[in-house]
Scaffold this motif. Structure first.
Motif, PDB file in Angstrom:
ATOM      1  N   MET A 168      44.408 -24.481  42.626  1.00 14.70           N
ATOM      2  CA  MET A 168      43.140 -24.603  43.156  1.00 14.70           C
ATOM      3  C   MET A 168      42.588 -23.269  43.635  1.00 14.70           C
ATOM      4  SD  MET A 168      42.529 -27.950  42.729  1.00 14.70           S
ATOM      5  CE  MET A 168      43.577 -29.491  42.504  1.00 14.70           C
ATOM      6  N   LEU A 169      41.297 -23.283  43.630  1.00 14.47           N
ATOM      7  CA  LEU A 169      40.528 -22.069  44.248  1.00 14.47           C
ATOM      8  C   LEU A 169      40.045 -22.374  45.339  1.00 14.47           C
ATOM      9  CD1 LEU A 169      39.477 -19.121  43.787  1.00 14.47           C
ATOM     10  CD2 LEU A 169      37.459 -20.088  42.997  1.00 14.47           C
ATOM     11  N   TYR A 170      40.541 -21.433  46.633  1.00 11.63           N
ATOM     12  CA  TYR A 170      39.931 -21.837  47.886  1.00 11.63           C
ATOM     13  C   TYR A 170      39.445 -20.564  48.448  1.00 11.63           C
ATOM     14  CZ  TYR A 170      43.366 -25.730  48.055  1.00 11.63           C
ATOM     15  OH  TYR A 170      43.829 -26.791  47.803  1.00 11.63           O
ATOM     16  N   GLU A 171      38.282 -20.616  49.444  1.00 11.22           N
ATOM     17  CA  GLU A 171      37.770 -19.802  50.271  1.00 11.22           C
ATOM     18  C   GLU A 171      38.170 -19.907  51.678  1.00 11.22           C
ATOM     19  OE1 GLU A 171      34.240 -17.203  49.606  1.00 11.22           O
ATOM     20  OE2 GLU A 171      33.390 -18.959  50.646  1.00 11.22           O
ATOM     21  N   LEU A 172      38.968 -18.931  52.184  1.00 15.47           N
ATOM     22  CA  LEU A 172      39.291 -18.936  53.566  1.00 15.47           C
ATOM     23  C   LEU A 172      38.408 -18.061  54.592  1.00 15.47           C
ATOM     24  CD1 LEU A 172      41.164 -19.050  56.155  1.00 15.47           C
ATOM     25  CD2 LEU A 172      42.279 -17.369  55.170  1.00 15.47           C
ATOM     26  N   ILE A 173      37.428 -18.447  55.444  1.00 16.68           N
ATOM     27  CA  ILE A 173      36.645 -17.919  56.239  1.00 16.68           C
ATOM     28  C   ILE A 173      37.343 -17.765  57.637  1.00 16.68           C
ATOM     29  CG2 ILE A 173      34.446 -17.626  57.369  1.00 16.68           C
ATOM     30  CD1 ILE A 173      33.237 -18.831  54.928  1.00 16.68           C
ATOM     31  N   GLY A 174      37.707 -16.579  58.431  1.00 16.04           N
ATOM     32  CA  GLY A 174      38.269 -16.637  59.549  1.00 16.04           C
ATOM     33  C   GLY A 174      37.690 -15.833  60.707  1.00 16.04           C
ATOM     34  N   ILE A 175      37.765 -16.084  61.696  1.00 14.86           N
ATOM     35  CA  ILE A 175      37.049 -15.385  62.788  1.00 14.86           C
ATOM     36  C   ILE A 175      38.321 -14.875  63.935  1.00 14.86           C
ATOM     37  CG2 ILE A 175      35.556 -15.341  64.826  1.00 14.86           C
ATOM     38  CD1 ILE A 175      33.969 -17.437  63.298  1.00 14.86           C
ATOM     39  N   VAL A 176      38.588 -13.859  64.068  1.00 19.81           N
ATOM     40  CA  VAL A 176      39.747 -13.042  64.766  1.00 19.81           C
ATOM     41  C   VAL A 176      38.960 -12.602  66.071  1.00 19.81           C
ATOM     42  CG1 VAL A 176      41.287 -11.355  65.041  1.00 19.81           C
ATOM     43  CG2 VAL A 176      40.963 -12.361  62.801  1.00 19.81           C
ATOM     44  N   ARG A 177      39.702 -12.561  67.064  1.00 13.43           N
ATOM     45  CA  ARG A 177      38.974 -12.029  68.485  1.00 13.43           C
ATOM     46  C   ARG A 177      38.741 -10.738  68.077  1.00 13.43           C
ATOM     47  NH1 ARG A 177      44.737 -12.233  72.014  1.00 13.43           N
ATOM     48  NH2 ARG A 177      45.639 -10.513  70.939  1.00 13.43           N
ATOM     49  N   PRO A 178      37.516 -10.071  68.672  1.00 10.68           N
ATOM     50  CA  PRO A 178      37.146  -8.700  68.404  1.00 10.68           C
ATOM     51  C   PRO A 178      37.823  -7.628  69.400  1.00 10.68           C
ATOM     52  CG  PRO A 178      35.655  -9.571  69.961  1.00 10.68           C
ATOM     53  CD  PRO A 178      36.528 -10.570  69.511  1.00 10.68           C
ATOM     54  N   GLY A 179      37.921  -6.417  68.964  1.00 12.75           N
ATOM     55  CA  GLY A 179      38.508  -5.297  69.640  1.00 12.75           C
ATOM     56  C   GLY A 179      39.172  -4.603  68.937  1.00 12.75           C
ATOM     57  N   ASN A 180      40.225  -5.027  68.051  1.00 10.16           N
ATOM     58  CA  ASN A 180      41.470  -4.328  67.355  1.00 10.16           C
ATOM     59  C   ASN A 180      41.331  -4.729  65.944  1.00 10.16           C
ATOM     60  OD1 ASN A 180      43.422  -2.945  66.681  1.00 10.16           O
ATOM     61  ND2 ASN A 180      44.653  -3.750  68.417  1.00 10.16           N
ATOM     62  N   LEU A 181      41.028  -3.641  65.127  1.00 13.90           N
ATOM     63  CA  LEU A 181      40.862  -3.982  63.584  1.00 13.90           C
ATOM     64  C   LEU A 181      42.339  -4.106  63.248  1.00 13.90           C
ATOM     65  CD1 LEU A 181      39.364  -4.123  61.226  1.00 13.90           C
ATOM     66  CD2 LEU A 181      39.218  -1.520  61.013  1.00 13.90           C
ATOM     67  N   ALA A 182      43.244  -3.517  63.673  1.00 16.78           N
ATOM     68  CA  ALA A 182      44.842  -3.403  63.240  1.00 16.78           C
ATOM     69  C   ALA A 182      45.226  -5.030  63.589  1.00 16.78           C
ATOM     70  CB  ALA A 182      45.533  -2.830  64.058  1.00 16.78           C
ATOM     71  N   GLU A 183      44.545  -5.680  64.319  1.00 16.51           N
ATOM     72  CA  GLU A 183      45.083  -7.227  64.452  1.00 16.51           C
ATOM     73  C   GLU A 183      44.611  -7.957  63.288  1.00 16.51           C
ATOM     74  OE1 GLU A 183      43.602  -8.743  68.176  1.00 16.51           O
ATOM     75  OE2 GLU A 183      45.343  -8.065  69.212  1.00 16.51           O
ATOM     76  N   VAL A 184      43.072  -7.544  62.652  1.00 20.12           N
ATOM     77  CA  VAL A 184      42.478  -8.352  61.727  1.00 20.12           C
ATOM     78  C   VAL A 184      43.378  -7.935  60.456  1.00 20.12           C
ATOM     79  CG1 VAL A 184      40.331  -8.442  60.450  1.00 20.12           C
ATOM     80  CG2 VAL A 184      40.173  -8.083  62.787  1.00 20.12           C
ATOM     81  N   LYS A 185      43.786  -6.539  60.317  1.00 19.17           N
ATOM     82  CA  LYS A 185      44.530  -6.243  59.024  1.00 19.17           C
ATOM     83  C   LYS A 185      46.008  -7.045  58.999  1.00 19.17           C
ATOM     84  CE  LYS A 185      42.624  -1.961  58.419  1.00 19.17           C
ATOM     85  NZ  LYS A 185      42.679  -0.296  58.559  1.00 19.17           N
ATOM     86  N   GLU A 186      46.640  -7.201  60.173  1.00 12.11           N
ATOM     87  CA  GLU A 186      47.687  -7.801  60.460  1.00 12.11           C
ATOM     88  C   GLU A 186      47.771  -9.432  59.835  1.00 12.11           C
ATOM     89  OE1 GLU A 186      51.444  -8.892  63.621  1.00 12.11           O
ATOM     90  OE2 GLU A 186      49.911  -7.006  63.930  1.00 12.11           O
ATOM     91  N   ILE A 187      46.753 -10.072  60.375  1.00 15.18           N
ATOM     92  CA  ILE A 187      46.551 -11.400  60.022  1.00 15.18           C
ATOM     93  C   ILE A 187      46.179 -11.486  58.709  1.00 15.18           C
ATOM     94  CG2 ILE A 187      44.875 -13.581  60.341  1.00 15.18           C
ATOM     95  CD1 ILE A 187      44.723 -12.560  63.380  1.00 15.18           C
ATOM     96  N   VAL A 188      45.306 -10.764  57.900  1.00 17.95           N
ATOM     97  CA  VAL A 188      45.126 -10.752  56.623  1.00 17.95           C
ATOM     98  C   VAL A 188      46.353 -10.569  56.001  1.00 17.95           C
ATOM     99  CG1 VAL A 188      43.752  -9.894  54.665  1.00 17.95           C
ATOM    100  CG2 VAL A 188      42.616 -10.384  56.884  1.00 17.95           C
ATOM    101  N   SER A 189      47.039  -9.425  56.180  1.00 20.22           N
ATOM    102  CA  SER A 189      48.277  -9.102  55.466  1.00 20.22           C
ATOM    103  C   SER A 189      49.103 -10.279  55.529  1.00 20.22           C
ATOM    104  CB  SER A 189      48.792  -7.826  55.622  1.00 20.22           C
ATOM    105  OG  SER A 189      49.385  -8.001  57.014  1.00 20.22           O
ATOM    106  N   THR A 190      49.240 -11.043  56.656  1.00 17.52           N
ATOM    107  CA  THR A 190      50.266 -11.980  56.731  1.00 17.52           C
ATOM    108  C   THR A 190      49.951 -13.169  55.986  1.00 17.52           C
ATOM    109  OG1 THR A 190      51.029 -11.092  58.858  1.00 17.52           O
ATOM    110  CG2 THR A 190      51.531 -13.546  58.357  1.00 17.52           C
ATOM    111  N   THR A 191      48.708 -13.577  55.966  1.00 19.02           N
ATOM    112  CA  THR A 191      48.120 -14.613  55.303  1.00 19.02           C
ATOM    113  C   THR A 191      48.343 -14.364  53.681  1.00 19.02           C
ATOM    114  OG1 THR A 191      46.576 -15.128  57.118  1.00 19.02           O
ATOM    115  CG2 THR A 191      46.247 -16.320  54.991  1.00 19.02           C
ATOM    116  N   GLY A 192      47.993 -13.274  53.232  1.00 16.79           N
ATOM    117  CA  GLY A 192      48.126 -12.794  51.794  1.00 16.79           C
ATOM    118  C   GLY A 192      49.657 -12.655  51.253  1.00 16.79           C
TER     119      GLY A 192
END
Length: 122
Positions: free
Chosen positions: A1-25
């Motif tokens: 199945m093809l899915y699209e995930l849209i996520g909103i992370v607390r702002p302030g630290n781009l490293a947190e966003v990268k970590e969440i995306v890499s963990t999810t991936g």
């Protein structure tokens, strides 16, 4: 199945966003899924102020990910994101059933920058 995930992370630290995306991936890939696309949309105001994990948020760092995976993998992704205190919101939408004719009709998300943090869907 093809899915699209849209996520909103607390702002302030781009490293947190990268970590969440890499963990999810990594979770998707470990379960034999395929990541089709990833977009970093940046920091924007939320439509309304939101409380999550005992914090109040008025802005968030948005990202989008398209992936092919099983229903069980999608549920695992949702569970991991729901329990992460850095996530403000997330949603997954099923875009297709994995068949080639369905997937060929789905185009990339186009966003046009207007300035001052406002964006408009094209």
């Amino acid at each position: 199945m093809l899915y699209e995930l849209i996520g909103i992370v607390r702002p302030g630290n781009l490293a947190e966003v990268k970590e969440i995306v890499s963990t999810t991936g990594a979770l998707i890939l470990r379960e034999r899924g395929v990541i089709r696309g990833l977009s970093n949309w940046g920091v924007f105001s939320l439509p309304s102020s939101t409380s999550k994990h005992q914090m109040r948020h008025s802005t968030g760092h948005y990202f989008a990910m398209r992936y092919d995976a099983s229903v069980e993998t999608q549920k695992s992704v949702s569970s991991v994101l729901r329990n992460d205190p850095r996530m403000i919101r997330h949603t997954s939408v099923k875009l297709g059933d994995g068949k080639l004719d369905t997937m060929s009709r789905i185009a990339a998300i186009g966003w046009q920058r207007l300035g001052m943090g406002d964006e408009k869907r094209v």
